[in-house]
Design a protein around this motif. Structure first.
Motif, PDB file in Angstrom:
ATOM      1  N   THR A  34      39.430  53.869  48.508  1.00 18.66           N
ATOM      2  CA  THR A  34      38.297  53.326  49.242  1.00 18.66           C
ATOM      3  C   THR A  34      37.264  54.445  49.414  1.00 18.66           C
ATOM      4  O   THR A  34      37.576  55.627  49.245  1.00 18.66           O
ATOM      5  N   PHE A  52      36.325  52.264  45.439  1.00 16.63           N
ATOM      6  CA  PHE A  52      35.898  50.961  45.919  1.00 16.63           C
ATOM      7  C   PHE A  52      34.995  51.192  47.131  1.00 16.63           C
ATOM      8  O   PHE A  52      34.736  52.331  47.504  1.00 16.63           O
ATOM      9  N   GLN A  61      39.797  44.904  51.088  1.00 14.22           N
ATOM     10  CA  GLN A  61      39.888  43.599  50.431  1.00 14.22           C
ATOM     11  C   GLN A  61      39.829  43.739  48.912  1.00 14.22           C
ATOM     12  O   GLN A  61      40.506  43.002  48.199  1.00 14.22           O
ATOM     13  N   GLN A  62      39.015  44.665  48.416  1.00 13.00           N
ATOM     14  CA  GLN A  62      38.961  44.883  46.977  1.00 13.00           C
ATOM     15  C   GLN A  62      40.318  45.352  46.447  1.00 13.00           C
ATOM     16  O   GLN A  62      40.779  44.868  45.408  1.00 13.00           O
ATOM     17  N   GLU A  66      43.163  43.414  43.921  1.00 12.29           N
ATOM     18  CA  GLU A  66      43.856  44.010  42.773  1.00 12.29           C
ATOM     19  C   GLU A  66      45.370  43.868  42.915  1.00 12.29           C
ATOM     20  O   GLU A  66      46.071  43.638  41.936  1.00 12.29           O
ATOM     21  N   SER A 140      35.390  45.206  39.559  1.00 12.20           N
ATOM     22  CA  SER A 140      35.064  44.407  40.742  1.00 12.20           C
ATOM     23  C   SER A 140      33.634  44.584  41.135  1.00 12.20           C
ATOM     24  O   SER A 140      33.059  45.590  41.009  1.00 12.20           O
TER      25      SER A 140
END
Length: 140
Positions: A34, A52, A61-62, A66, A140
């Motif tokens: 993150t 991310f 959440q990303q 995954e 993403s």
């Protein structure tokens, strides 16, 4: 293996020190993190990683997405259980997804040490059996 790295603010130093200590083992894996955690790891090591968003801005959440797509094999999530987090539901969802998809999860230094030792011995090779496709996370 695809490995996610996440740390709450009070645990970022611990995760960075962990990544420095095990850089020689982790360099052969695909690393993800993150926002700020990823920046801190990249500044302290030569480990390449994909960043991310920040956790509160959707990064948890990303990574959770995954995991749900079976694209993460291991998660180091150094969390601070004594500080309330505004995105607590996202954190709980990520932890739940690790349980649902049998993704090893370390939420503290002690468990991370055990998992990195298992990684070094090849004990997590069983994760390869759960993949019937490419394990590179989607863009993403």
């Amino acid at each position: 293996m695809n490995i996610a790295c996440i740390a709450h603010d009070t645990k970022k130093d611990d995760l960075v020190q962990f990544m420095i200590a095990y850089e020689h083992l982790l360099k052969d894996h695909c690393l993800f993190a993150t926002g700020t955690t990823g920046t801190r790891i990249m500044e302290a090591t030569s480990l390449p990683l994909t960043r991310f968003k920040s956790g509160p801005l959707g990064g948890d959440q990303q990574i959770g997405a995954e995991i749900a797509e079976n694209n993460m094999d291991l998660v180091f999530f150094f969390r601070d259980p004594l500080t309330a987090q505004p995105h607590e539901p996202d954190i709980n969802a990520l932890i739940r997804l690790c349980d649902v998809y049998s993704v090893p999860l370390a939420t503290n230094m002690a468990t991370a040490e055990v998992l990195v030792a298992a990684l070094a011995r090849g004990d997590l090779g069983w994760r390869d059996l759960v993949h019937g496709k490419s394990r590179k996370p989607s863009d993403s």
